[in-house]
Scaffold this motif. Sequence first.
Motif, PDB file in Angstrom:
ATOM      1  N   GLU B 206      26.992  19.845   7.906  1.00 30.75           N
ATOM      2  CA  GLU B 206      26.014  19.503   6.870  1.00 30.75           C
ATOM      3  C   GLU B 206      26.447  20.038   5.519  1.00 30.75           C
ATOM      4  OE1 GLU B 206      22.313  21.112   8.126  1.00 30.75           O
ATOM      5  OE2 GLU B 206      21.927  19.394   9.442  1.00 30.75           O
ATOM      6  N   ILE B 207      26.940  21.257   5.537  1.00 33.01           N
ATOM      7  CA  ILE B 207      27.362  21.884   4.295  1.00 33.01           C
ATOM      8  C   ILE B 207      28.432  21.009   3.626  1.00 33.01           C
ATOM      9  CG2 ILE B 207      28.548  23.907   3.332  1.00 33.01           C
ATOM     10  CD1 ILE B 207      25.740  24.539   4.270  1.00 33.01           C
ATOM     11  N   TYR B 208      29.365  20.540   4.457  1.00 38.59           N
ATOM     12  CA  TYR B 208      30.452  19.741   3.888  1.00 38.59           C
ATOM     13  C   TYR B 208      29.978  18.364   3.448  1.00 38.59           C
ATOM     14  CZ  TYR B 208      34.065  23.117   4.588  1.00 38.59           C
ATOM     15  OH  TYR B 208      34.843  24.232   4.468  1.00 38.59           O
ATOM     16  N   GLU B 209      28.968  17.858   4.107  1.00 36.53           N
ATOM     17  CA  GLU B 209      28.526  16.521   3.748  1.00 36.53           C
ATOM     18  C   GLU B 209      27.724  16.501   2.455  1.00 36.53           C
ATOM     19  OE1 GLU B 209      26.915  14.155   6.812  1.00 36.53           O
ATOM     20  OE2 GLU B 209      26.419  12.528   5.415  1.00 36.53           O
ATOM     21  N   ILE B 210      26.880  17.501   2.249  1.00 34.91           N
ATOM     22  CA  ILE B 210      25.880  17.342   1.197  1.00 34.91           C
ATOM     23  C   ILE B 210      26.073  18.243  -0.018  1.00 34.91           C
ATOM     24  CG2 ILE B 210      24.219  18.954   2.242  1.00 34.91           C
ATOM     25  CD1 ILE B 210      23.220  15.619   0.705  1.00 34.91           C
ATOM     26  N   THR B 211      26.816  19.350   0.119  1.00 34.07           N
ATOM     27  CA  THR B 211      26.781  20.301  -0.992  1.00 34.07           C
ATOM     28  C   THR B 211      27.974  20.143  -1.944  1.00 34.07           C
ATOM     29  OG1 THR B 211      28.012  22.045   0.133  1.00 34.07           O
ATOM     30  CG2 THR B 211      25.651  21.983   0.510  1.00 34.07           C
ATOM     31  N   ASP B 212      27.771  20.608  -3.175  1.00 32.48           N
ATOM     32  CA  ASP B 212      28.829  20.562  -4.190  1.00 32.48           C
ATOM     33  C   ASP B 212      29.603  21.873  -4.235  1.00 32.48           C
ATOM     34  OD1 ASP B 212      27.992  17.990  -5.185  1.00 32.48           O
ATOM     35  OD2 ASP B 212      26.237  19.046  -5.986  1.00 32.48           O
ATOM     36  N   ARG B 213      28.866  22.959  -4.190  1.00 28.52           N
ATOM     37  CA  ARG B 213      29.530  24.263  -4.241  1.00 28.52           C
ATOM     38  C   ARG B 213      28.934  25.189  -3.182  1.00 28.52           C
ATOM     39  NH1 ARG B 213      30.159  27.345  -9.366  1.00 28.52           N
ATOM     40  NH2 ARG B 213      27.905  27.034  -9.619  1.00 28.52           N
ATOM     41  N   ILE B 214      29.692  26.195  -2.847  1.00 24.84           N
ATOM     42  CA  ILE B 214      29.255  27.132  -1.806  1.00 24.84           C
ATOM     43  C   ILE B 214      29.415  28.559  -2.324  1.00 24.84           C
ATOM     44  CG2 ILE B 214      29.662  27.978   0.550  1.00 24.84           C
ATOM     45  CD1 ILE B 214      30.975  25.324   1.199  1.00 24.84           C
ATOM     46  N   THR B 215      28.369  29.352  -2.155  1.00 24.90           N
ATOM     47  CA  THR B 215      28.513  30.780  -2.424  1.00 24.90           C
ATOM     48  C   THR B 215      28.379  31.513  -1.100  1.00 24.90           C
ATOM     49  OG1 THR B 215      27.675  30.598  -4.662  1.00 24.90           O
ATOM     50  CG2 THR B 215      27.580  32.775  -3.661  1.00 24.90           C
ATOM     51  N   GLY B 224      32.225  35.187  -2.686  1.00 24.59           N
ATOM     52  CA  GLY B 224      32.845  34.252  -3.614  1.00 24.59           C
ATOM     53  C   GLY B 224      32.082  32.946  -3.712  1.00 24.59           C
ATOM     54  N   THR B 225      32.434  32.156  -4.740  1.00 25.12           N
ATOM     55  CA  THR B 225      31.848  30.832  -4.913  1.00 25.12           C
ATOM     56  C   THR B 225      32.991  29.832  -5.025  1.00 25.12           C
ATOM     57  OG1 THR B 225      29.990  31.793  -6.106  1.00 25.12           O
ATOM     58  CG2 THR B 225      30.303  29.430  -6.352  1.00 25.12           C
ATOM     59  N   GLU B 226      32.890  28.723  -4.289  1.00 20.79           N
ATOM     60  CA  GLU B 226      33.978  27.745  -4.272  1.00 20.79           C
ATOM     61  C   GLU B 226      33.395  26.340  -4.338  1.00 20.79           C
ATOM     62  OE1 GLU B 226      37.265  28.559  -3.843  1.00 20.79           O
ATOM     63  OE2 GLU B 226      37.054  30.691  -3.333  1.00 20.79           O
ATOM     64  N   ASN B 227      34.225  25.404  -4.824  1.00 21.62           N
ATOM     65  CA  ASN B 227      33.841  24.008  -4.708  1.00 21.62           C
ATOM     66  C   ASN B 227      33.964  23.601  -3.251  1.00 21.62           C
ATOM     67  OD1 ASN B 227      33.313  23.494  -7.425  1.00 21.62           O
ATOM     68  ND2 ASN B 227      35.514  23.236  -7.827  1.00 21.62           N
ATOM     69  N   THR B 228      32.956  22.883  -2.763  1.00 21.75           N
ATOM     70  CA  THR B 228      32.946  22.550  -1.334  1.00 21.75           C
ATOM     71  C   THR B 228      34.205  21.788  -0.943  1.00 21.75           C
ATOM     72  OG1 THR B 228      30.553  22.416  -1.472  1.00 21.75           O
ATOM     73  CG2 THR B 228      31.591  21.492   0.490  1.00 21.75           C
ATOM     74  N   LYS B 229      34.587  20.826  -1.773  1.00 23.16           N
ATOM     75  CA  LYS B 229      35.686  19.965  -1.337  1.00 23.16           C
ATOM     76  C   LYS B 229      37.032  20.689  -1.347  1.00 23.16           C
ATOM     77  CE  LYS B 229      36.435  17.471  -5.753  1.00 23.16           C
ATOM     78  NZ  LYS B 229      35.782  18.425  -6.647  1.00 23.16           N
ATOM     79  N   ASP B 230      37.102  21.822  -2.038  1.00 26.21           N
ATOM     80  CA  ASP B 230      38.363  22.569  -2.053  1.00 26.21           C
ATOM     81  C   ASP B 230      38.425  23.660  -0.988  1.00 26.21           C
ATOM     82  OD1 ASP B 230      38.848  21.049  -4.262  1.00 26.21           O
ATOM     83  OD2 ASP B 230      38.141  22.591  -5.663  1.00 26.21           O
ATOM     84  N   LEU B 231      37.306  23.860  -0.301  1.00 18.75           N
ATOM     85  CA  LEU B 231      37.258  25.001   0.604  1.00 18.75           C
ATOM     86  C   LEU B 231      37.500  24.551   2.044  1.00 18.75           C
ATOM     87  CD1 LEU B 231      36.625  28.052   0.879  1.00 18.75           C
ATOM     88  CD2 LEU B 231      34.235  27.439   1.147  1.00 18.75           C
ATOM     89  N   LYS B 232      38.585  25.021   2.601  1.00 20.60           N
ATOM     90  CA  LYS B 232      38.916  24.644   3.994  1.00 20.60           C
ATOM     91  C   LYS B 232      37.988  25.366   4.965  1.00 20.60           C
ATOM     92  CE  LYS B 232      42.971  22.235   4.119  1.00 20.60           C
ATOM     93  NZ  LYS B 232      43.414  22.304   2.729  1.00 20.60           N
TER      94      LYS B 232
END
Lengths: 334, 510
Positions: B206-215, B224-232
Amino acid sequence: MTKTAASPKIKIDPKQIAKKYGIVIVLILMILGLSIAEPAFLSPTNIFNVLTQTSIFGIMALGLTFVIISKGIDLSVGSVLALSGVIAASLGQTMAATSKYYPNLAELPVIVPILAALAVGAFCGAISGFLIAKTKIPAFIATLGMMTVARGLALIYSGGKPVSTLIPNLTVLGGKLFNVVPVPVIIYFVVILISSVLLNRTRFGKNVYAIGGNITAAEVSGVNVSKNLVLIYTYCGLLAGLAAIVFAGRVGSVHPGAASGYELTAIAATTIGGTSHSGGIGAIWGAFVGALVLSVMRNGLTLLGVDAYWQQVVEGLIIVVAVIIDMRKNAKRD
Amino acid sequence: MADEKYLLEMKNIVKTFPGVQALKGVELKVRPGEIHALMGENGAGKSTLMKCIAGIYRPTEGQIYFDGKLLGHYTTADALKMGISMIHQELSPVLYRSIMENIWLGREPLNAIGLVDHRKMYDLSMTVLKEIELDESPKTLMVSLTVAKMQMIEIAKAISYNSKLIIMDEPTSALTDKEVKQLYFIMRKLKALGKSIIFISHKLDEIYEITDRITIYRDGSYIGTENTKDLKLERLINMMVGRDVNEMFPKVPCHIGEVKLEVRNLTHRRLFKNVSFTVRRGEILGIAGLVGAGRTEVIETIFGMRRKVGGETFIDGKKVEIRNPRTAIAMGMAWLTEDRRQSGIFPMLSVQLNMAIANIAKFLNRLGFLKESYMNTVCDDYVRKIQVKTPSLSQRVENLSGGNQQKVLVARWLMTNPDILFLDEPTRGIDVGTKAEIHRLITTLAGEGKSIVMISSELPEVMGMSDRIMIMHQGKVTGILDNSKALTQGELMAYATNTMEEYHAARGKE
């Protein structure tokens, strides 16, 4: 907080102690205050007096502790006391009694009225418990019904008249042992001990906590909820029957209207002692301390010459304040 | 971007509870119009941080900027006025009142003489309901709605407050896949309107489907805070757990023995019909299906909590009659229930009693009194064995984290030494680290020859852990499949939605 190697088990945190034993501190302060204002308060006679006055509703409060921990309530204990009381008294009259209930009955051994009172009390409790367990009606309603029915039956049985002139072996139970220690107090302490063991050291006690804590989880975990509910109310009724014996012994007669409102005093004592009406929380020592708080207050206010009507106002306030303190104790942090 | 505009900026937030530092100077920056995930294991401090944002807690130290302004102390009511709404994990609607009364609770539109203006309330409600495309009359009672719809009403409420920031705490935990899709749709719509959403979920997909950034937080600290699409994914898990969890589903093949439990044609008056299955020693049978398929109800019936109208249960080939959980437990069954709070824990009771309650008989001496010290020894053993984090056995279980509460319940059932374990959503709402631990434990138990029936709504979990998978749809078993590498989530979903034929037909054409 730093951990120390020595005495790791006992941590003394005044705040925690104040929270947990707040009501004990209140009781001690009351006793201190009263003994300064009125030195007669601390005389052995008065102390025994207070304990004796506590014993009847105090015994009922012990049974109610089980009920309230299981998230229930029993409004019927006052009426059940009256019903078991008149029945016991009718079996314990002397031959000389002018209005003898059973005119042709010989004087019976004292064990007969005692067992009768216990049996009637337990039976009433069992019926309440059965109703609550099987029909799932709220305990408030079931025991409200029992309260009214038992009072009615007491009036019918006695024809509305007090049953008096009891045998000495019965009135001795309201008297004093070796002319010093009141027998009701001894009975009260014994029941405190038994109740405490029952609640803390037996499977039944643990089930009481579990049922009050989460009735569904209790069922799932294999607790026989129905059986235990019946047992809880039976024990509460049994103690009401026992209170009836103490009552008969002390007063020397039992009126069918006796002990009206005692259920509320007993509930108040249990509540002041920290037993939570949301279930799962409570202890026998709490019911004892709560009952003492009420008695000491009544006794003290009388000694100080405070008007009886005002005593009621103070009593009401104490109940509410005690519960406010208690809610804070049980609130989760922050 | 040095002077980037944030809707919410939290700096150096510290929150101390008596004896615990829940937040150790963390930060959070939320942009306008983004969906921002907060990640971390249970106990990482996410909930505490959110409660600080919503005005439920007051931070011990630190600054909160909202819309560029530094905020002082504020209450939940102030937060709502400023435009911060929180949708709690456990909803608490006023069940027997209407949708509109729930939306406008406490701020009902009034008419000239100060009475509630129902007409206006109705119209205003229609507007917000239209905005989230929910087709319900504002006069419908809350009690008649599904959990998903109640959640939508909460969102409608947030919109009615004109909130700029909506916090959603595990909003999908009780939703079906279809309802989750609907929720995503609305979330994206809110985002398009420029609103920001803080989203909390333990479900990584769900996190990968809907969110833009992750803290990410861990043990009360900011990681840390990262862009979702860049975070493996591996890196995300590593950041959350602080180590590599390479084995989420450590299923090892176990020796599978003879049939232990057999259920034949189990039927309930209305919830399910003709359910039959077997479980062998050492086998893990997964039960998949959508919420409402009747999976939990089947277990409840086997365990004697519900009445059946037909069907039989056999243990070791012998027919058994189970009318209540007591009998079930005596027969060697254990049941870790789906809803920890509702039917699992005794919140205000001690860890010790919570563990021992299904087993009290074992701790009695000949006179019927409890052997307290023996009980403590046994409970202590389990605390150590399955690593329950608790300060002491006398701690109230409600003060433990969700994962540790679950472990207490696992201990309760292991103590009964069961042969057959029913595990209903054993890792719901539990953090990644504990989840892997519970999975490992399940495998170990199967290895000891126990029979395990595991309900799970998470397909990766069912597929990762089971030997065979039974799928239910609307009270009927649509299939029992061997779990193999060839099995796909798509195929399972086809069984769960009772569209196997279409699925196989489509596959056949390819």
